[in-house]
Design a protein around this motif. Structure first.
Motif, PDB file in Angstrom:
ATOM      1  N   ILE B  13     -11.056 -68.062 -23.125  1.00 57.86           N
ATOM      2  CA  ILE B  13     -10.815 -66.620 -23.162  1.00 57.86           C
ATOM      3  C   ILE B  13     -10.898 -66.095 -24.587  1.00 57.86           C
ATOM      4  CG2 ILE B  13      -8.991 -64.895 -22.809  1.00 57.86           C
ATOM      5  CD1 ILE B  13      -8.484 -66.391 -20.103  1.00 57.86           C
ATOM      6  N   THR B  14     -10.309 -66.863 -25.511  1.00 58.60           N
ATOM      7  CA  THR B  14     -10.357 -66.435 -26.913  1.00 58.60           C
ATOM      8  C   THR B  14     -11.811 -66.340 -27.385  1.00 58.60           C
ATOM      9  OG1 THR B  14      -8.340 -67.672 -27.211  1.00 58.60           O
ATOM     10  CG2 THR B  14      -9.467 -66.948 -29.229  1.00 58.60           C
ATOM     11  N   GLU B  15     -12.595 -67.381 -27.004  1.00 57.91           N
ATOM     12  CA  GLU B  15     -13.984 -67.378 -27.488  1.00 57.91           C
ATOM     13  C   GLU B  15     -14.823 -66.291 -26.823  1.00 57.91           C
ATOM     14  OE1 GLU B  15     -16.131 -70.644 -28.449  1.00 57.91           O
ATOM     15  OE2 GLU B  15     -14.434 -71.870 -29.161  1.00 57.91           O
ATOM     16  N   ILE B  16     -14.513 -66.045 -25.550  1.00 59.56           N
ATOM     17  CA  ILE B  16     -15.246 -64.953 -24.848  1.00 59.56           C
ATOM     18  C   ILE B  16     -14.990 -63.632 -25.547  1.00 59.56           C
ATOM     19  CG2 ILE B  16     -15.330 -63.568 -22.721  1.00 59.56           C
ATOM     20  CD1 ILE B  16     -14.873 -66.279 -21.213  1.00 59.56           C
ATOM     21  N   VAL B  28     -20.912 -69.716 -25.325  1.00 60.04           N
ATOM     22  CA  VAL B  28     -19.579 -69.972 -24.748  1.00 60.04           C
ATOM     23  C   VAL B  28     -19.730 -70.535 -23.331  1.00 60.04           C
ATOM     24  CG1 VAL B  28     -17.405 -68.898 -24.041  1.00 60.04           C
ATOM     25  CG2 VAL B  28     -18.521 -68.174 -26.162  1.00 60.04           C
ATOM     26  N   ARG B  29     -20.676 -69.925 -22.602  1.00 63.97           N
ATOM     27  CA  ARG B  29     -20.893 -70.375 -21.223  1.00 63.97           C
ATOM     28  C   ARG B  29     -21.273 -71.863 -21.213  1.00 63.97           C
ATOM     29  NH1 ARG B  29     -22.679 -67.650 -16.515  1.00 63.97           N
ATOM     30  NH2 ARG B  29     -23.079 -65.770 -17.698  1.00 63.97           N
ATOM     31  N   VAL B  30     -22.227 -72.217 -22.080  1.00 64.75           N
ATOM     32  CA  VAL B  30     -22.671 -73.609 -22.126  1.00 64.75           C
ATOM     33  C   VAL B  30     -21.504 -74.527 -22.534  1.00 64.75           C
ATOM     34  CG1 VAL B  30     -24.214 -75.236 -23.315  1.00 64.75           C
ATOM     35  CG2 VAL B  30     -25.052 -72.978 -22.581  1.00 64.75           C
ATOM     36  N   GLN B  31     -20.747 -74.070 -23.535  1.00 65.43           N
ATOM     37  CA  GLN B  31     -19.643 -74.874 -24.087  1.00 65.43           C
ATOM     38  C   GLN B  31     -18.598 -75.208 -23.025  1.00 65.43           C
ATOM     39  OE1 GLN B  31     -17.789 -72.924 -27.371  1.00 65.43           O
ATOM     40  NE2 GLN B  31     -16.147 -74.425 -27.521  1.00 65.43           N
ATOM     41  N   PHE B  32     -18.333 -74.253 -22.141  1.00 68.61           N
ATOM     42  CA  PHE B  32     -17.267 -74.468 -21.166  1.00 68.61           C
ATOM     43  C   PHE B  32     -17.775 -74.820 -19.782  1.00 68.61           C
ATOM     44  CE2 PHE B  32     -15.242 -72.126 -24.530  1.00 68.61           C
ATOM     45  CZ  PHE B  32     -14.020 -72.776 -24.672  1.00 68.61           C
ATOM     46  N   ILE B  68     -12.981 -68.319 -15.906  1.00 72.15           N
ATOM     47  CA  ILE B  68     -13.836 -68.258 -17.097  1.00 72.15           C
ATOM     48  C   ILE B  68     -15.158 -67.563 -16.749  1.00 72.15           C
ATOM     49  CG2 ILE B  68     -15.174 -69.623 -18.759  1.00 72.15           C
ATOM     50  CD1 ILE B  68     -12.889 -71.715 -18.630  1.00 72.15           C
ATOM     51  N   THR B  69     -15.738 -67.968 -15.594  1.00 74.77           N
ATOM     52  CA  THR B  69     -17.003 -67.340 -15.161  1.00 74.77           C
ATOM     53  C   THR B  69     -16.860 -65.835 -15.061  1.00 74.77           C
ATOM     54  OG1 THR B  69     -17.479 -69.321 -13.883  1.00 74.77           O
ATOM     55  CG2 THR B  69     -18.775 -67.340 -13.357  1.00 74.77           C
ATOM     56  N   GLU B  70     -15.773 -65.456 -14.431  1.00 75.69           N
ATOM     57  CA  GLU B  70     -15.529 -64.023 -14.241  1.00 75.69           C
ATOM     58  C   GLU B  70     -15.439 -63.309 -15.596  1.00 75.69           C
ATOM     59  OE1 GLU B  70     -12.197 -61.283 -12.087  1.00 75.69           O
ATOM     60  OE2 GLU B  70     -12.454 -63.356 -11.372  1.00 75.69           O
ATOM     61  N   SER B  71     -14.696 -63.903 -16.531  1.00 74.06           N
ATOM     62  CA  SER B  71     -14.521 -63.297 -17.850  1.00 74.06           C
ATOM     63  C   SER B  71     -15.863 -63.181 -18.564  1.00 74.06           C
ATOM     64  CB  SER B  71     -13.568 -64.152 -18.717  1.00 74.06           C
ATOM     65  OG  SER B  71     -12.310 -64.148 -18.159  1.00 74.06           O
ATOM     66  N   ILE B  72     -16.648 -64.264 -18.428  1.00 76.49           N
ATOM     67  CA  ILE B  72     -17.964 -64.215 -19.096  1.00 76.49           C
ATOM     68  C   ILE B  72     -18.805 -63.085 -18.520  1.00 76.49           C
ATOM     69  CG2 ILE B  72     -20.179 -65.438 -19.291  1.00 76.49           C
ATOM     70  CD1 ILE B  72     -18.575 -68.015 -19.725  1.00 76.49           C
ATOM     71  N   GLU B  73     -18.771 -62.968 -17.182  1.00 76.30           N
ATOM     72  CA  GLU B  73     -19.587 -61.912 -16.564  1.00 76.30           C
ATOM     73  C   GLU B  73     -19.142 -60.527 -16.978  1.00 76.30           C
ATOM     74  OE1 GLU B  73     -19.743 -62.946 -12.447  1.00 76.30           O
ATOM     75  OE2 GLU B  73     -21.278 -64.469 -12.837  1.00 76.30           O
ATOM     76  N   GLU B  74     -17.809 -60.382 -17.011  1.00 76.48           N
ATOM     77  CA  GLU B  74     -17.279 -59.079 -17.460  1.00 76.48           C
ATOM     78  C   GLU B  74     -17.767 -58.762 -18.850  1.00 76.48           C
ATOM     79  OE1 GLU B  74     -13.018 -58.785 -17.273  1.00 76.48           O
ATOM     80  OE2 GLU B  74     -13.098 -59.066 -15.085  1.00 76.48           O
TER      81      GLU B  74
END
Lengths: 808, 344
Positions: B13-16, B28-32, B68-74
């Protein structure tokens, strides 16, 4: 023609009709009134005064102190500076409160210590044009030379209260070139009684025949001549009333003998001439055609060289007048004249017209003879003049006038039925209405039922045929009362011919491309007529030229519009208008074989452009015109009309840049040219790079084919290929293109040149040229091999035919 | 394991939140979540867990991954929105700057005036007739009831080429030519525009070359009232519905009766002003019923056929309509003059 209202009132009662209304009625009924002049002055405070005493002003050498009787109990003291003022004169006095034409308001005043109650006036101060003021009164006050009533308003006496109509007469209404004719016209309009003069004289026992005989040599040129001798005449100034009338008609009074002939000319429209009998030099008047090269000196002191088409009035030996135009110097009436030979004649209008126009002598007399005077009035006019000579000059009239020839005229009868008139006007005039109009016009007629026979009198020589009567009925009934209808005949489709439609399309197209339509003169200079003529026009003949041009600027008919269009460009550039594109669509005039054969008029379109073509300053775009701008416009035009291709063939033409000029050809036939002006021509016209074309539109129209060759849109894909070659620079792209097209069949549909390069990284004298080819088969998808094969064929052939190097 | 997952989540979340481009967000997506990402690592370690723990941790891991997926998409949506906004901002232009000029040429005002009159009459069933500008003396004069020596030839001094050929002084010869071509059969309904020439010195009101447009209608039963009605249509078309016309007698050798048509002055509405020389009326054209001599010379029976004709000068009409003060403007081609009438 100037018509005095005061004079007109003598013949017809128009009292109470405002002059403006009268003028409009005359205009609407038959004769255009171009203007109303006057009144010059109509002020009751300007009166007749009698100078009871006149002495020098005590304080001024050049002023006089006058005691003037102005019809009041007390005399008015008036200071007057005129050199000719004297005791015992009847003069015009402007009383305090009067306003003179210049705007000067008269007030009681003290001049050098003496009271002055008004002003004794000169004619000029009263608003009379200097040219009508007698010489002896030019530097002083006006003095009445006849007895007048003291205190009487002076304006009417001097006719200053008159109004004058200026008529713009059409050639057919010669009957209105005189006061009597105008009286007939006005009486008809207002349905009024006419009071015309009926002159009569006391004839002396002595006969004119003892003094003069008349011989006419050519009855066609001179159908009638009357000569009357009047003796015991005294030359003096004409009475005021007669002078007033001449002045109102714009004629300067001279003396009674001359004024009387002028007066009768104005009243009856009959020019008369008075010869000094004692200076005439014989007892016979002989009228004859002039001998070839014969000379005479006319009244204006000029020697005239004559021809047999001119008619002379002679004394049997030497000429005394150019008939109907001007008298001679030798027999002119002078101050010591006592006996005159009065001429009353009818001269053939064409004969007089030739003489007056060839000698540039237009006079009041010739103007009337040229239009034909009233035959029936010739003798009456002479009688009227004789009456005035008796009355105003103390003349003795010798017996009857000596006459030769005849004033008879072929009677005219116009027969018609009522419906023929109504059918032409579009009215339903009744018999009563028609009779009323004929009576008002005083035209003798017979009416039996629907049938009319009109016998126009000679004063209305213009009435000859049915249609002339249609006009009389229409104008007297009033054009305002004729209904508004539209024709109800068979219907037509109307519209434009094919050529006219195509011409309109050319206009629309060229305007769409950004060109402005220009109009220049068809007549140009001899020099310009030789330039920019398209080579297909036979140039072995000189341009058609005028017999007698007004100016060398417009002496020859153009063979191209380009020279005048270039002048238009130059005109604009001189006014800081630099970006210009003009076209002109119109005829040029090809000389034809044979003297009286019409030139062949050929429809062409020419254009000239110069300056910046693409211009969008804040985006940094600014492109001057070049050859391809104008070529693009032409190609678009041809594409719009033609299926057959127009070839642009490199050419060299006079006035054009030898490297930037092409002939336009359809099927090998030249139809015009396009090119840049030669730099020296540009310089001569102060122009930057300028491009022109001149195209025979008629030829283009001959080839017009606008039926679309419809082809269903194929669903099979097209294949695109790019090819670039290096060739010698002078090889024309068109030729390579033709070879490619030929080799590319059957599937090569389209070729576009998308790059041409010459310069750095390119061998000197070579150029690179790149083509984009489109292959397509409408029936199926093309196979790669098919395209590859065609591509190889093309490359090999181009290499071979043009020594080209294939670049890729 | 639980703790590990929680800390991964926090870290993600911090990195997103810190990611400020699509690219860093992708990192970030790849990392997590990637194949070698931190969540995958956890899931790989699941084998070491007890049977009981496995579903619990599994579920937790899925939850964390979904969050995490949701946060990335947002965040991705947010970044995209920002990117578009930046693009829009960057692409903003000054809409008040001038546009790219297109090439606009246009017609000459005289030709426009002529075409306007042509079209009016085409609508009433007339054809447009044209003829040569160099004419024979016969068609220019004699066929129009102007025999040699006629005084009215004076009215229009001419430019001759030979004794028999001249620059036509009016468009009337087209009438004579058209009548001739009809061989005595009506109706003839034509409108004839064209250039004409006179022996005049060019000045503000005279031009040795100018244009005329004439109309001719010959048929059975044509009347003066038909002429009046036709001219009324023309006058209103040219000068406006509120203009009045009046006819007054005049003279032309080729018509009898002859009239001139005036329109009520539009400046003063008939009250009188300097434009109409204080008469309230302005002269527009000449007209009349075709002279029987003209009809007969062209082979028409003047007892059966009548007709009307009218003629006017487009220069005069344009000058009146637009207040043009000098007739030479029509032939000088000053672009500043020409362009003023392109929108007409």
């Amino acid at each position: 023609m100037l018509v005095s209202i005061n004079w007109l009132k003598e013949y017809v009662d128009i009292e109470g009709i405002p002059t403006g209304e009268l003028a409009e009625a005359i205009t609407k009924t038959g004769v255009e009134v171009d203007g109303i002049h006057g009144p010059i002055l109509n002020d009751d405070k300007i009166v007749v005064g009698y100078v009871e005493a006149c002495e020098q002003h005590p304080n001024a050498d050049k002023l006089n102190l006058c005691q003037v009787n102005v019809g009041e109990e007390e005399l008015a003291q008036i200071v007057c500076g005129a050199p000719n003022v004297a005791q015992g004169q009847y003069v015009v006095v402007a009383r305090p409160g009067a306003r003179l034409p210049g705007g000067l308001k008269i007030k009681k005043a003290k001049l050098r210590g003496e009271a002055s109650e008004g002003m004794i006036c000169s004619l000029q101060e009263l608003g009379v044009d200097e040219k009508f003021v007698p010489d002896h009164q030019k530097d002083g006050i006006f003095v009445f030379d006849e007895e007048v009533q003291i205190g009487e308003p002076a304006c009417p006496l001097l006719n200053l209260n008159d109004q004058v109509l200026e008529l713009d007469l059409t050639p057919n209404r010669a009957d209105c070139l005189n006061m009597v004719g105008m009286a007939y016209e006005v009486a008809a309009i207002y349905n009024k009684e006419l009071q015309l003069p009926s002159p009569a004289v006391t004839k002396a026992d002595e006969s004119s025949k003892d003094y003069i005989a008349v011989r006419i040599e050519n009855k066609e040129m001179n159908p009638y001549y009357g000569a009357w001798i009047i003796k015991d005449l005294e030359v003096k100034s004409s009475p005021l009333w007669l002078r007033n009338r001449l002045i109102s008609a714009g004629i300067r009074p001279i003396n009674n003998l001359v004024d009387i002939t002028n007066y009768v000319l104005l009243e009856y429209g009959q020019p008369l001439h008075a010869f000094d009998y004692d200076r005439f030099g014989s007892k016979e008047v002989v009228t004859r055609p002039a001998h070839e090269g014969e000379t005479m000196t006319t009244l204006d002191g000029k020697e005239r060289t004559l021809q047999p088409e001119h008619l002379l009035i002679t004394n049997g030996e030497k000429p005394h007048a150019l008939a109907g135009v001007m008298g001679g110097q030798d027999s002119e009436v002078q101050d010591d004249t006592t006996t005159i030979l009065l001429e009353a004649a009818y001269f053939d209008p064409r004969t007089v017209r030739k003489a007056s126009s060839q000698h540039n002598l237009r006079s009041e007399a010739s103007a009337r003879f040229e239009k034909g005077v009233d035959l029936a009035r010739v003798k009456e006019a002479a009688m009227r003049a004789a009456e005035l000579y008796e009355e105003l000059a103390g003349g003795t009239i010798l017996g009857e006038m000596v006459e030769e020839g005849s004033t008879d005229r072929e009677p005219v009868q116009i027969t018609f039925e009522r419906h023929e008139i109504n059918e032409r006007i579009g009215t339903e005039l009744s018999i009563d209405q028609m009779n009323d109009i004929l009576e008002r016009l005083r035209l003798p007629y017979e009416q039996q039922g629907e049938q009319y026979t009109v016998t126009p009198p000679s004063r209305r020589n213009d009435l000859r045929i049915l249609e002339d009567m249609v006009e009389e009925f229409a104008r007297l009934y009033g054009y305002d009362h004729i209904p508004y209808t539209l024709p109800t005949g068979q219907s037509n489709k109307g519209g434009l011919t094919k050529r006219q439609r195509l011409t309109r399309e050319v206009h629309a197209y060229l305007q769409k491309t950004g060109l402005n339509e220009a109009l220049t003169y068809s007549l140009t200079t001899e020099e310009k007529s030789k330039h920019f003529v398209s080579p297909e026009i036979q140039t072995d003949q000189e341009a058609v030229k005028l017999m007698m041009p007004m100016t060398d600027l417009h002496s020859h008919l153009r063979l191209s519009a380009i020279p005048e269009l270039l002048s238009s460009l130059q005109y604009n550039v001189a006014r800081n208008q630099y970006n210009l594109g003009f076209y002109e669509l119109g005829s040029v005039y090809l000389p034809n074989a044979g003297e009286d054969v019409l030139p062949k008029e050929e429809l062409r379109v020419a254009a000239a452009i110069t300056g910046i073509w693409e211009n969008h300053p804040w985006q940094g775009e600014k492109k001057p015109v070049d050859f391809f701008v104008l070529k693009g416009i032409l190609e678009g035009l041809f594409e719009h009309f033609l299926k057959s291709p127009v070839d642009f063939e490199k050419a060299s033409l006079a006035g054009l840049h030898p490297g930037r000029t092409a002939l336009l050809k359809i099927d090998g036939e030249t139809i015009g040219y396009i090119g840049q002006l030669h730099p020296t021509v540009q310089k001569d016209h102060d122009l930057d790079e300028t491009y022109v074309f001149d195209v025979n539109l008629k030829k283009v129209f001959d080839y017009v084919d606008k039926t679309p060759d419809y082809e269903a849109i194929t669903k099979y894909p097209a294949v695109s290929q790019d090819l670039a070659f290096v060739v010698n620079a002078e090889i024309a792209a068109k030729e390579i293109e033709a070879t490619i097209y030929e080799q590319g069949q059957p599937y090569l549909k389209d070729i576009r040149i998308f790059d041409v390069y010459q310069g750095e990284h390119m061998e000197e004298g070579k150029k690179s040229i790149a083509f984009n080819l489109t292959f397509q088969n409408n029936e199926r998808t093309l196979k790669d091999e098919e395209v590859d094969e065609a591509r190889e064929r093309i490359i090999e052939k181009v290499k071979e035919a043009f020594s080209a190097e294939f670049r890729g | 394991m639980k703790e590990r997952l929680q800390s991964i989540k926090q870290e993600a979340i911090t990195e997103i939140e810190a990611a400020d481009t699509q690219k860093s967000l992708q990192d970030v997506r790849v990392q997590f979540l990637g194949k070698k990402g931190k969540i995958t690592e956890v899931l790989k370690g699941m084998g070491k867990l007890s049977k009981e723990e496995r579903p619990v941790i599994g579920q937790l891991a899925n939850e964390v991954r979904d969050q995490i997926t949701e946060s990335i998409e947002e965040k991705a949506a947010l970044l995209e929105k920002q990117a578009i906004e930046e693009q829009l901002k960057a692409e903003t232009i000054d809409v008040t700057l001038p546009g790219r000029p297109t090439h606009t040429g246009g017609p000459h005002i005289l030709m426009k005036t002529i075409r306007d009159i042509e079209d009016l009459f085409i609508g009433m069933g007339y054809e447009v007739a044209e003829g040569p500008e160099v004419e024979t003396d016969y068609y220019n004069f004699e066929a129009l009831n102007l025999p040699k020596g006629h005084p009215a030839r004076d009215m229009q001094d001419s430019l001759y080429i030979t004794e028999e050929l001249l620059m036509r002084t009016h468009t009337s010869p087209v009438q004579a030519r058209t009548l001739n071509a009809h061989e005595g059969r009506g109706p003839v309904k034509i409108i004839c525009p064209g250039k004409v020439y006179r022996r005049d010195t060019d000045d503000a009101t005279h031009s040795h070359q100018f244009t005329q447009i004439e109309g001719l209608y010959v048929d059975e039963h044509i009347t003066m009232s038909d002429l009046k009605g036709t001219l009324n249509v023309l006058a209103k078309h040219l000068f406006g519905e509120d203009r009045e016309i009046r006819l007054r007698p005049s003279f032309f050798p080729f018509t009898e009766p002859s009239v001139e048509m005036d329109i009520s002055c539009k400046v003063c509405n008939g009250d009188g002003c300097s434009v109409c020389k204080h008469t309230g009326w302005i002269e527009i054209l000449g007209a009349g019923l075709v002279h029987p001599n003209v009809l007969e010379m062209a082979g028409f029976d003047s007892k059966k056929y009548t007709g009307f004709a009218f003629g006017m000068g487009p220069e005069r009409i344009a000058m009146l309509k637009y207040g043009i003060e000098d007739i030479r403007h029509f032939y000088t081609n000053d672009v500043r003059f020409l362009k003023q009438f392109h929108q007409v």
